[in-house]
Design a protein around this motif. Structure first.
Motif, short mmCIF file in Angstrom:
data_model
loop_
_atom_site.label_atom_id
_atom_site.label_comp_id
_atom_site.label_asym_id
_atom_site.label_seq_id
_atom_site.Cartn_x
_atom_site.Cartn_y
_atom_site.Cartn_z
N ASN A 9 -5.96 -5.51 3.97
CA ASN A 9 -6.87 -4.40 4.28
C ASN A 9 -8.24 -4.91 4.74
O ASN A 9 -9.06 -4.12 5.21
N GLY A 61 -2.44 5.27 3.72
CA GLY A 61 -1.10 5.20 3.15
C GLY A 61 -0.97 6.14 1.96
O GLY A 61 0.09 6.73 1.73
N THR A 62 -2.04 6.28 1.20
CA THR A 62 -1.99 7.17 0.04
C THR A 62 -1.65 8.59 0.46
O THR A 62 -0.83 9.26 -0.18
N ASN A 65 2.04 8.87 1.61
CA ASN A 65 2.94 8.90 0.45
C ASN A 65 2.87 10.25 -0.26
O ASN A 65 3.89 10.84 -0.64
N HIS A 86 2.76 1.15 -5.79
CA HIS A 86 1.41 1.58 -5.42
C HIS A 86 1.21 3.04 -5.79
O HIS A 86 0.16 3.42 -6.32
N THR A 142 9.39 0.83 -2.17
CA THR A 142 8.34 0.21 -1.35
C THR A 142 8.94 -0.96 -0.57
O THR A 142 9.68 -1.78 -1.13
N GLU A 146 5.69 -4.44 -3.61
CA GLU A 146 4.37 -4.87 -4.11
C GLU A 146 4.40 -6.31 -4.58
O GLU A 146 3.35 -6.91 -4.83
N ASP A 173 7.86 3.77 0.96
CA ASP A 173 6.46 3.43 1.21
C ASP A 173 6.46 2.15 2.04
O ASP A 173 6.67 1.06 1.51
N ALA A 175 4.00 0.57 3.65
CA ALA A 175 2.65 0.08 3.98
C ALA A 175 2.76 -1.27 4.70
O ALA A 175 1.95 -1.58 5.56
N ARG A 176 3.77 -2.07 4.31
CA ARG A 176 4.02 -3.36 4.99
C ARG A 176 5.41 -3.37 5.61
O ARG A 176 6.16 -4.34 5.53
#
Ligand SMILES: Cc1ncc(COP(=O)(O)O)c(C=O)c1O
Length: 342
Positions: A9, A61-62, A65, A86, A142, A146, A173, A175-176
């Motif tokens: 980030n 991302g929050t 989700n 997350h 995810t 994580e 999720d 995110a990545r």
């Protein structure tokens, strides 16, 4: 040179993405995702995932989700996720806030991953008293996890089969997500919609974009209205959405997202190798994407810090540190880190 491995980030926006923002910055454009970039997203993502997709561009991302889970989970419903997720630990209760009482149920699993047997055990242990219980409604995985590990398509399919068998919905999720696909080398559809994922938070900010994420809904047009209303109601329907959507289009174009993620993964792999060859340090998890979790001593971490290396000692653990590699991590930076481990 900064040697910052604290978080993806903290990385800059990729030049091609910044160019796309500048290109979108010409004249006026219709507001609230009615511009020519935003209205292309459904088709572009449908092509990318080989299925009909609905795309809601958002900025975090929050919120991706939270909207995803609240769209399909009633206030009396529960969402099963990994205990390190997350959504469980790092979103200040946002999914539950959006879900009006909906709850998350954390489930343990090795290497930061869930298994069907652990999922089924947790569902049986937590629910089952009819109207007195929460209703198991959703599963959230995810990808990459994580812990920097990656679910294979078969692992995702097995979990989705379990969830769907119990009438539940499935969310990823991502995110990545780019790092996961670059690692697996599979088609993005293979580990999502074709493995049974109903909704994907498609992350882009960590991998070269700026406040650009996409909530992707696969083949469920009836969920569009709820998701869109939750986005507006929560203040996340940006009037100038063109700048988010233009980034997402440029991100996917020419496989930029995979090229940037592959670069990040390669840097992480170099560092992982240095840890494997180290006499004292070791890996907490197998390194499969762009994050490396290194077990060592506080003295070891302090020694790295004294050489200007920035990273995060994991909260609650003084023997574990996280190093994150990104599209912008240079070979030189990784070499400095690797040399510090010699
Ligand atoms: C696994 C995971 N999911 C989601 C997010 C999204 O977070 P944010 O709301 O900060 O964009 C993050 C960011 O760190 C993450 O690591």
């Amino acid at each position: 040179m900064t040697t910052n491995f604290r978080s993806d980030n903290e990385t800059p926006v990729a030049a091609a993405i910044m160019d796309a923002i500048l290109e979108a910055n010409q004249g006026t454009a219709w507001a609230y995702a009615d511009d020519k970039w935003s209205t292309k997203l459904d088709q572009v993502f449908s092509d990318l995932f080989r299925t009909e997709a609905i795309v809601l561009p958002v900025s975090t991302g929050t919120v991706a989700n939270s909207i995803a889970l609240a769209t399909v989970t009633p206030p009396w419903g529960s969402v099963f996720c990994h205990s390190g997720a997350h959504i469980q630990n790092d979103e200040c209760g946002a999914p539950e806030f959006f879900g009006n009482g909906m709850r998350l149920v954390p489930v343990d699993g090795e290497q930061a991953k869930l298994t069907p047997s652990a999922l089924e055990k947790a569902i049986n242990a937590n629910e089952g008293h009819g109207v007195h219980s929460y209703k198991p409604t959703s599963l959230s995985l995810t990808q990459a996890t994580e812990g920097g590990t990656v679910y294979s398509p078969d692992e995702v399919r097995a979990l989705c089969d379990s969830a769907h068998g119990l009438g539940m919905n499935t969310h990823m999720d991502g995110a990545r997500f780019g790092n996961a696909i670059a690692s697996l080398g599979c088609h993005p559809a293979e580990v999502t919609v074709e493995a049974g994922i109903d909704m994907l938070s498609f992350g882009a900010s960590k991998n070269g974009c700026m406040a650009a994420e996409a909530l992707v809904i696969f083949g469920q047009p009836q969920w569009r209205e709820t998701a869109e209303r939750l986005r507006k109601r929560s203040g996340h329907l940006l009037s100038k959405m063109r700048y988010v959507s233009a980034q997402l289009l440029a991100y996917i174009e020419d496989d930029r997202w995979l090229k940037m993620a592959s670069h990040a993964n390669r840097q992480a792999a170099k560092f992982a190798k240095a840890i494997e060859n180290h006499a004292e340090a070791s890996l907490e998890y197998p390194v499969q994407a762009n994050e490396v979790f290194m077990k060592w001593t506080m003295e070891g971490f302090d020694q790295l810090k004294s050489q200007g290396i920035q990273f995060e000692v994991w909260p609650g653990r003084n023997d574990l540190a996280r190093f994150v590699f990104a599209h912008s991590t240079s070979d030189e930076e990784t070499d400095i880190l690797v040399n510090c481990m010699r």
